[in-house]
Write a protein that holds these residues in place. Structure first.
Motif, PDB file in Angstrom:
ATOM      1  N   UNK A 178       0.829  -1.212   0.000  1.00 55.20           N
ATOM      2  CA  UNK A 178       0.000   0.000   0.000  1.00 55.20           C
ATOM      3  C   UNK A 178       0.860   1.257   0.000  1.00 55.20           C
ATOM      4  N   UNK A 179       1.927   1.256   0.788  1.00 54.48           N
ATOM      5  CA  UNK A 179       2.824   2.420   0.847  1.00 54.48           C
ATOM      6  C   UNK A 179       3.430   2.687  -0.527  1.00 54.48           C
ATOM      7  N   UNK A 180       3.879   1.620  -1.189  1.00 55.16           N
ATOM      8  CA  UNK A 180       4.477   1.777  -2.518  1.00 55.16           C
ATOM      9  C   UNK A 180       3.499   2.429  -3.492  1.00 55.16           C
ATOM     10  N   UNK A 181       2.248   1.983  -3.428  1.00 50.45           N
ATOM     11  CA  UNK A 181       1.241   2.529  -4.341  1.00 50.45           C
ATOM     12  C   UNK A 181       0.813   3.942  -3.937  1.00 50.45           C
ATOM     13  N   UNK A 182       0.700   4.147  -2.613  1.00 50.70           N
ATOM     14  CA  UNK A 182       0.203   5.434  -2.116  1.00 50.70           C
ATOM     15  C   UNK A 182       1.140   6.591  -2.434  1.00 50.70           C
ATOM     16  N   UNK A 183       2.416   6.320  -2.588  1.00 48.45           N
ATOM     17  CA  UNK A 183       3.372   7.379  -2.933  1.00 48.45           C
ATOM     18  C   UNK A 183       2.913   8.127  -4.179  1.00 48.45           C
ATOM     19  N   UNK A 184       2.373   7.385  -5.140  1.00 49.62           N
ATOM     20  CA  UNK A 184       1.888   8.013  -6.370  1.00 49.62           C
ATOM     21  C   UNK A 184       0.378   8.232  -6.369  1.00 49.62           C
ATOM     22  N   UNK A 185      -0.354   7.314  -5.692  1.00 49.89           N
ATOM     23  CA  UNK A 185      -1.812   7.306  -5.831  1.00 49.89           C
ATOM     24  C   UNK A 185      -2.564   8.165  -4.810  1.00 49.89           C
ATOM     25  N   UNK A 186      -1.969   8.428  -3.655  1.00 48.52           N
ATOM     26  CA  UNK A 186      -2.682   9.171  -2.607  1.00 48.52           C
ATOM     27  C   UNK A 186      -3.061  10.562  -3.097  1.00 48.52           C
ATOM     28  N   UNK A 187      -4.320  10.933  -2.874  1.00 42.49           N
ATOM     29  CA  UNK A 187      -4.781  12.262  -3.267  1.00 42.49           C
ATOM     30  C   UNK A 187      -4.406  13.283  -2.196  1.00 42.49           C
ATOM     31  N   UNK A 188      -4.491  14.546  -2.553  1.00 43.27           N
ATOM     32  CA  UNK A 188      -4.203  15.600  -1.586  1.00 43.27           C
ATOM     33  C   UNK A 188      -5.193  15.550  -0.427  1.00 43.27           C
ATOM     34  N   UNK A 189      -6.457  15.211  -0.735  1.00 42.81           N
ATOM     35  CA  UNK A 189      -7.476  15.103   0.311  1.00 42.81           C
ATOM     36  C   UNK A 189      -7.147  13.984   1.293  1.00 42.81           C
ATOM     37  N   UNK A 190      -6.668  12.858   0.769  1.00 39.82           N
ATOM     38  CA  UNK A 190      -6.296  11.726   1.636  1.00 39.82           C
ATOM     39  C   UNK A 190      -5.085  12.074   2.496  1.00 39.82           C
ATOM     40  N   UNK A 191      -4.139  12.766   1.905  1.00 37.55           N
ATOM     41  CA  UNK A 191      -2.963  13.185   2.683  1.00 37.55           C
ATOM     42  C   UNK A 191      -3.366  14.196   3.759  1.00 37.55           C
ATOM     43  N   UNK A 192      -4.285  15.070   3.437  1.00 34.82           N
ATOM     44  CA  UNK A 192      -4.788  16.027   4.432  1.00 34.82           C
ATOM     45  C   UNK A 192      -5.473  15.294   5.591  1.00 34.82           C
ATOM     46  N   UNK A 193      -6.206  14.232   5.260  1.00 32.69           N
ATOM     47  CA  UNK A 193      -6.896  13.466   6.302  1.00 32.69           C
ATOM     48  C   UNK A 193      -5.887  12.741   7.190  1.00 32.69           C
ATOM     49  N   UNK A 194      -4.836  12.193   6.573  1.00 33.51           N
ATOM     50  CA  UNK A 194      -3.773  11.562   7.370  1.00 33.51           C
ATOM     51  C   UNK A 194      -3.157  12.579   8.323  1.00 33.51           C
ATOM     52  N   UNK A 195      -2.918  13.766   7.798  1.00 34.65           N
ATOM     53  CA  UNK A 195      -2.322  14.830   8.612  1.00 34.65           C
ATOM     54  C   UNK A 195      -3.233  15.166   9.790  1.00 34.65           C
ATOM     55  N   UNK A 196      -4.524  15.232   9.522  1.00 34.22           N
ATOM     56  CA  UNK A 196      -5.483  15.544  10.573  1.00 34.22           C
ATOM     57  C   UNK A 196      -5.488  14.463  11.661  1.00 34.22           C
TER      58      UNK A 196
END
Length: 238
Positions: A111-129
């Motif tokens: 998942x990490x390998x894929x998320x490096x390219x696939x994660x959206x800005x919204x998903x990264x914002x949610x992780x940050x939150x």
């Protein structure tokens, strides 16, 4: 007289193979209405009871939904059935939590390998939150729930549906164990701090789209948890 088309199979196996072929060939797609029991029985040359038996089994597995007065439809919600089946297999094979944990971790590496390219800005914002929430004072149990939420978000951001499906299934097997286990880890301030840093390391690497850094941060996280899991399994074995 036996139906020659059965070719030595039991009737329910023959009917099940019919449904499998219809789905795998694409003749039946998600949300399609299925022909009536009478139509299928006439087509296959078997009793309606045999059709009904197999359709009931498919309904239990979450592949068919029977709507009163409307008919039967192809659905796709097999997770609960898969959970029950895997739980029974685990019990019979005496598989322990550490084995499931290592498979779950393998999925997260992917998942990490894929998320490096696939994660959206919204998903990264949610992780940050989520990580910001974890910085607030709270009990180990509350922190463990947010920890689990972060990892769910990480897998979802891979956007690989098979990976998400199987990870969800393993989460179902591990949920109670993981929640209690994470809480145990987080009661130790030093370990909690190491995990906190590794979570932020994963997030920051994903934000920068830096695969080597993301894998390094996740590996650090995995090693911390693995060490504690080994101690717990050893203690339970004594």
């Amino acid at each position: 007289m036996d139906n020659p088309r059965l070719n030595g199979k039991k009737t329910y196996e023959y009917v099940f193979d019919y449904f499998s072929d219809q789905i795998l060939s694409g003749k039946l797609k998600l949300n399609d209405k299925i022909p009536t029991e009478r139509e299928i029985a006439e087509q296959l040359g078997v009793s309606r009871n045999s059709i009904r038996e197999v359709m009931h089994m498919l309904e239990i597995t979450g592949l068919i939904e029977c709507l009163q007065g409307s008919g039967n439809y192809v659905r796709c919600d097999p997770v609960e059935y898969m959970l029950k089946s895997v739980n029974m297999v685990m019990a019979l094979l005496e598989i322990d939590y550490s084995e499931i944990f290592h498979i779950r971790t393998g999925y997260e590496y992917a998942a990490v390998r894929l998320a490096v390219d696939a994660a959206t800005e919204e998903e990264l914002d949610e992780m940050h939150q989520i990580l910001e929430e974890m910085e607030q004072p709270m009990s180990a149990k509350e922190s463990a729930k947010l920890d689990l939420k972060f990892h769910h978000m990480l897998v979802n951001s891979s956007h690989n549906r098979i990976l998400i499906l199987y990870s969800s299934m393993l989460d179902g097997l591990l949920d109670q164990f993981i929640e209690n286990f994470r809480a145990k880890i987080l009661t130790n301030k030093m370990r909690a701090e190491l995990l906190r840093r590794s979570h932020w390391g994963i997030y920051n690497a994903l934000r920068k789209r830096d695969l080597p850094e993301a894998m390094k941060a996740f590996d650090k996280h995995f090693r911390i948890v693995e060490a504690q899991l080994e101690k717990l399994v050893q203690k339970n074995a004594e």
